[in-house]
Design an enzyme around this catalytic site. Structure first.
Site, PDB file in Angstrom:
ATOM      1  N   ASP A 235       8.481  -1.962  -4.185  1.00 57.77           N
ATOM      2  CA  ASP A 235       7.426  -2.933  -3.977  1.00 57.77           C
ATOM      3  C   ASP A 235       8.093  -4.292  -3.760  1.00 57.77           C
ATOM      4  OD1 ASP A 235       4.807  -4.161  -4.079  1.00 57.77           O
ATOM      5  OD2 ASP A 235       5.315  -4.789  -6.112  1.00 57.77           O
TER       6      ASP A 235
ATOM      7  N   ASP B 276       6.352  -7.871  -3.991  1.00 59.38           N
ATOM      8  CA  ASP B 276       5.920  -8.960  -4.866  1.00 59.38           C
ATOM      9  C   ASP B 276       6.115  -8.616  -6.336  1.00 59.38           C
ATOM     10  OD1 ASP B 276       5.171  -9.812  -2.405  1.00 59.38           O
ATOM     11  OD2 ASP B 276       3.097 -10.287  -2.907  1.00 59.38           O
TER      12      ASP B 276
ATOM     13  N   GLU C  44       4.360 -13.635  -6.252  1.00 58.34           N
ATOM     14  CA  GLU C  44       3.305 -12.949  -5.521  1.00 58.34           C
ATOM     15  C   GLU C  44       3.022 -13.797  -4.283  1.00 58.34           C
ATOM     16  OE1 GLU C  44       1.473 -10.084  -6.047  1.00 58.34           O
ATOM     17  OE2 GLU C  44       2.798  -9.542  -7.712  1.00 58.34           O
TER      18      GLU C  44
ATOM     19  N   ARG D 255      -9.065 -12.072  -1.341  1.00 58.89           N
ATOM     20  CA  ARG D 255      -8.098 -13.167  -1.459  1.00 58.89           C
ATOM     21  C   ARG D 255      -7.798 -13.783  -0.098  1.00 58.89           C
ATOM     22  NH1 ARG D 255      -3.544 -10.039  -4.799  1.00 58.89           N
ATOM     23  NH2 ARG D 255      -4.564  -8.272  -3.818  1.00 58.89           N
TER      24      ARG D 255
ATOM     25  N   SER E 277       5.043  -2.975   0.866  1.00 61.16           N
ATOM     26  CA  SER E 277       4.453  -4.153   0.242  1.00 61.16           C
ATOM     27  C   SER E 277       2.986  -4.344   0.593  1.00 61.16           C
ATOM     28  CB  SER E 277       5.248  -5.399   0.678  1.00 61.16           C
ATOM     29  OG  SER E 277       4.661  -6.570   0.197  1.00 61.16           O
ATOM     30  N   GLY E 278       2.240  -4.766  -0.414  1.00 57.40           N
ATOM     31  CA  GLY E 278       0.875  -5.217  -0.162  1.00 57.40           C
ATOM     32  C   GLY E 278       0.859  -6.642   0.343  1.00 57.40           C
TER      33      GLY E 278
ATOM     34  N   LYS F 223       1.376   3.406   0.619  1.00 57.58           N
ATOM     35  CA  LYS F 223       2.718   3.351   0.036  1.00 57.58           C
ATOM     36  C   LYS F 223       3.252   4.758  -0.242  1.00 57.58           C
ATOM     37  CE  LYS F 223       2.654  -1.191  -2.200  1.00 57.58           C
ATOM     38  NZ  LYS F 223       3.004  -1.939  -3.421  1.00 57.58           N
TER      39      LYS F 223
ATOM     40  N   ASP G 181       5.773  -2.528  -9.861  1.00 59.17           N
ATOM     41  CA  ASP G 181       5.371  -3.221 -11.085  1.00 59.17           C
ATOM     42  C   ASP G 181       3.884  -3.184 -11.379  1.00 59.17           C
ATOM     43  OD1 ASP G 181       4.316  -6.463 -10.457  1.00 59.17           O
ATOM     44  OD2 ASP G 181       4.964  -5.156  -8.845  1.00 59.17           O
TER      45      ASP G 181
ATOM     46  N   ASN H 114      -1.056  -0.775  -8.193  1.00 56.45           N
ATOM     47  CA  ASN H 114      -1.022  -0.362  -6.793  1.00 56.45           C
ATOM     48  C   ASN H 114       0.213   0.464  -6.457  1.00 56.45           C
ATOM     49  OD1 ASN H 114      -2.182  -0.441  -4.148  1.00 56.45           O
ATOM     50  ND2 ASN H 114      -0.592  -1.903  -3.549  1.00 56.45           N
TER      51      ASN H 114
END
Length: 383
Positions: free
Chosen positions: A186, A188, A195, A231, A274-275, A319, A338, A341
């Site tokens: 991941d 962030d 983030e 967001r 990554s998101g 992912k 972490d 997600n």
């Protein structure tokens, strides 16, 4: 000489480190017909301990003893020895050599004692070593157990690791190799300390609103795709130049560069799933030459954020799907994350690592690390 029934000499030398401490022992034995069975040289601060197990003729024991006594009398090295018949143990049958690796900034004796007690309840320990590796204290236990024993002992080891805040991995050393892995991380709060969406939002003046949604999503309270859209919508009308400003603020997690270099040196592939957003992270990651980057993309119009996201959102399912589809010829897959997600990702991997993670991810991970230094991953992989 019958290999099942040997006459052996066990030699233990210790003293102040001065050049190559093993040389004086080996040179003294060179005149005799001996076979080396095992040897180990250990340095602790400015002292050394050298062990040597040899097979020899009983007729030579007295002469070798005299020569070893002369070394001790010289005063620089203390030598102890024992000569005795030795019968090799019976075959271990279905047992395999397993290695239990423990990593922490500090390992207390209470933790080692608990691990030792648990492991010896299954079998005697073949080897035990503690050393500093990659800036961490690393303990390695080698034990011969069956596959069913290994499956039974795993959850018990994890309980000890959790209670003592240790990174711990148990693997079959008889089958284990390093190199040619696929390692996906991941981005962030894992590969970097920040983030990304929160950094952009702070610059856009909507930081508190976005951070609250991020935190809720990380805890698994909100669907990730919906939370990300919510967001991103708050950025509508803000200038696209915020991307460059935010990129200047993000930082690699300690050890991230070392992790990539060590993995690449062994032929492993390293990817980021990554998101976050390609628009910001691609340029940041370019110097590291990672093999794969999967992330989202913002939509812009006339130099402004529209508040929308282009294409399919990189969520938990994407992912995990990326890991499965990218495996190729990799000998094993490793996932590091972490947040909630990342649960599907680490469950899809052969080895899932929770890195300074939320409780929801820790509960599903094979390994949990609590110190923000990605070099801790390397000993756990056998590097």
């Amino acid at each position: 000489m019958n290999r099942q029934s040997k006459y052996t000499g066990l030699i233990l030398a210790s003293g102040i480190r001065n050049g190559d401490p093993a040389t004086i022992i080996l040179e003294q034995l060179a005149a005799f017909s001996v076979i080396v069975l095992s040897s180990d040289l250990l340095f602790v601060r400015d002292r050394f301990i050298f062990t040597l197990l040899i097979e020899l003729s009983p007729d030579h024991a007295e002469a070798i003893s005299r020569d070893l006594d002369l070394i001790t009398e010289a005063g620089e090295v203390d030598v102890a020895y024992e000569f005795t018949p030795f019968t090799a143990p019976e075959s271990e049958g279905t047992n395999s050599h397993y290695e239990c690796v423990v990593v922490a900034t500090e390992i207390h004796l209470s933790a080692l004692s608990a691990l030792q007690k648990l492991l010896t309840s299954y079998s005697s320990i073949d080897a035990f070593k503690v050393a500093i590796e990659y800036g961490f204290t690393v303990a390695r236990f080698t034990i011969s157990i069956t596959e069913s024993d290994a499956a039974e002992i795993q959850p018990k080891l994890r309980e000890i690791a959790k209670s003592q805040a240790l990174g711990l991995n148990l693997y079959n050393a008889s089958q284990h190799t390093t190199g040619n892995e696929l390692v996906l991380l991941d981005m962030d709060s894992t590969f970097i300390n920040e983030e990304v969406i929160d950094e952009i939002a702070a610059l856009a003046g909507v930081g508190s609103e976005v951070a609250a949604i991020t935190e809720s999503a990380m805890r698994g309270e909100l669907d990730f795709a919906q939370s990300l859209r919510a967001r991103t919508a708050l950025l509508a009308g803000k200038p696209a130049t915020l991307i460059d400003d935010a990129r200047a603020k993000i930082t690699l997690t300690l050890g991230a560069r070392d992790l990539v270099r060590a993995l690449h040196a062994k032929g492993a592939r390293v990817g980021i799933v990554s998101g976050g957003f390609h628009d910001l992270i691609d340029e940041f990651l370019a110097p590291l030459n990672v093999d794969l980057v999967v992330a989202n993309r913002f939509e812009f119009k006339d130099g402004l954020f529209t508040g929308a996201i282009l294409g399919e959102i990189v969520d938990a399912e994407v992912k995990a799907r990326t890991l499965i589809s990218s495996r190729g010829e990799a000998v094993r897959t490793i996932a590091i994350g972490d947040g909630a997600n990342d649960i599907a990702l680490i469950k899809a991997a052969d080895l899932g690592i929770a890195f300074c993670a939320k409780d929801a991810l820790k509960a599903e991970a094979d390994i949990s690390l609590t110190h923000r230094d990605l070099r801790a991953v390397l000993p756990l992989l056998g590097y």
